[in-house]
Scaffold this active site. Structure first.
Site, mmCIF file in Angstrom:
data_model
loop_
_atom_site.group_PDB
_atom_site.id
_atom_site.type_symbol
_atom_site.label_atom_id
_atom_site.label_comp_id
_atom_site.label_asym_id
_atom_site.label_seq_id
_atom_site.Cartn_x
_atom_site.Cartn_y
_atom_site.Cartn_z
ATOM 1 N N HIS A 126 0.848 -1.187 0.000
ATOM 2 C CA HIS A 126 0.000 0.000 0.000
ATOM 3 C C HIS A 126 0.884 1.237 0.000
ATOM 4 O O HIS A 126 2.116 1.156 0.142
ATOM 5 C CB HIS A 126 -0.943 0.002 1.208
ATOM 6 C CG HIS A 126 -2.157 -0.855 1.015
ATOM 7 N ND1 HIS A 126 -3.076 -0.619 0.009
ATOM 8 C CD2 HIS A 126 -2.607 -1.947 1.684
ATOM 9 C CE1 HIS A 126 -4.030 -1.531 0.061
ATOM 10 N NE2 HIS A 126 -3.767 -2.349 1.072
ATOM 11 N N ASP A 156 -0.252 7.077 -3.560
ATOM 12 C CA ASP A 156 -1.333 6.710 -4.479
ATOM 13 C C ASP A 156 -1.714 7.836 -5.435
ATOM 14 O O ASP A 156 -1.905 7.609 -6.629
ATOM 15 C CB ASP A 156 -2.575 6.301 -3.685
ATOM 16 C CG ASP A 156 -2.456 4.898 -3.111
ATOM 17 O OD1 ASP A 156 -1.444 4.226 -3.394
ATOM 18 O OD2 ASP A 156 -3.371 4.485 -2.386
#
Length: 360
Positions: A126, A156
């Site tokens: 992540h 992200d």
């Protein structure tokens, strides 16, 4: 409207980097069709701003007819974006070779955290892991404390979705000359590493040599930090240059005769103590009035939910209402091909044939 008007994009629904990058393309005028799986998925965020300006199709890739529909869309598309782990798209039957055979001009984008190759490529991860491995996470936080995860802003969104959109536009530009598309390996770890270039330069120049939180731009100096105000809010303070710092001193009515030159690290604690005490004497909004029109590099620290109310953001129309939800407006801005105000996500059901017909 928008500079990407006429560009056709197929976006396979996925986690934050893919829909955010797709939002950028849609904001700039591309026709983005998102492919959702039946019943939705726990791995995709709920509908919201990142889906604006797009159309949605629900297609079961395990159904041969559904797979054929996606391939038909890709045959008419300019861009195809997927965020699967390496090899998954090939197993499903929508890998680069599967789609570019029928459409050599297709720009095929693979968005992952670790990239398409390397020891970690098949592993889970992540945002926090990707920015951790590039050194970016190590820079964020107070001196003597643990690194602080910056949400998913750095990995992200900036290193993933933004890099993806930039890669798409570069590939489309190159296609104008070559006439053929290509495959883009858009890895968050690469984007985060690229953003570290500036800090490598700072270190080489002797401007980033101390531990986290003790450097020029990370809260280590009194003149580049945040300060609490009387109402428990904060202001951001950043007058690095002497002419701006002088205006800060004047606006705060500080008697600096007994203080060292503000750039001298030896006297920084004394400056910090003075600034801390001063800013606690008024509320955040009162300080905003004090520094209105003053070149002291001072601005209030706003929450995302109040930013749209600031006069500067109001004047620039920096926020828009899409389906009753106030959110940031498309950017950047173009003089001849301005972006339209996007509409909420449009549901096309499962009628891929209608979309393909519209793209004919």
């Amino acid at each position: 409207m928008g500079p990407l008007s006429g560009v056709r994009v197929v976006e396979m629904a996925g986690l934050a980097p893919v829909p955010f990058g797709g939002m950028i393309l849609a904001d700039l005028g591309a026709d983005v069709v998102r492919i959702d799986r039946p019943g939705g998925s726990a791995i995709t965020p709920p509908p919201g701003p990142v889906d604006r300006g797009k159309r949605s199709l629900t297609i079961d890739l395990k159904d041969p007819a559904g797979l054929a529909s996606v391939r038909a869309l890709a045959e008419k598309a300019d861009v195809f974006v997927e965020g699967f782990r390496p090899g998954v798209a090939e197993k499903v039957g929508i890998g680069p070779a599967d789609l570019t055979a029928a459409n050599p001009q297709l720009v095929y984008v693979r968005v992952t955290g670790w990239g398409q190759e390397g020891p970690l490529a098949p592993r889970a991860g992540h945002d926090i892991n990707y920015i951790g491995l590039t050194g970016a996470l190590s820079l964020i936080g107070r001196a003597g404390e643990r690194p602080v995860p910056p949400g998913v802003l750095l990995g992200d969104l900036a290193s993933g979705g933004m890099l993806m959109a930039m890669g798409v536009m570069a590939a489309l530009y190159e296609r104008e000359r070559s006439g053929v598309g290509q495959v883009i390996d858009s890895a968050i770890i690469d984007g985060a590493s690229m953003m570290m270039a500036f800090y490598h330069g700072l270190r080489e120049g002797g401007l980033y040599e101390n531990p986290r939180g003790e450097n020029l731009l990370d809260g280590g100096r009194s003149f580049y930090d945040t300060y609490e105000t009387a109402d428990g809010q904060y202001v951001s303070v950043g007058p690095i240059e002497p002419q701006f710092h002088a205006q800060l001193v004047a606006a705060l009515e500080i008697d600096d005769e007994d203080l060292s030159v503000y750039l001298d690290p030896a006297g920084d604690k004394a400056w910090r103590d003075v600034l801390t005490a001063k800013f606690l004497t008024k509320t955040r909004d009162e300080w905003s009035e004090v520094f209105d029109g003053v070149d002291a590099c001072v601005a209030p620290v706003l929450s995302p939910w109040e930013a749209h109310e600031h006069p500067h953001n109001v004047a620039r129309n920096s926020h828009i209402d899409v389906g009753g939800l106030v959110q940031p407006a498309p950017a950047p801005r173009f003089t001849r091909t301005p972006a339209d105000t996007p509409k909420p996500l449009g549901d096309c059901g499962s009628d891929a044939a209608a979309v393909v017909a519209g793209w004919a």
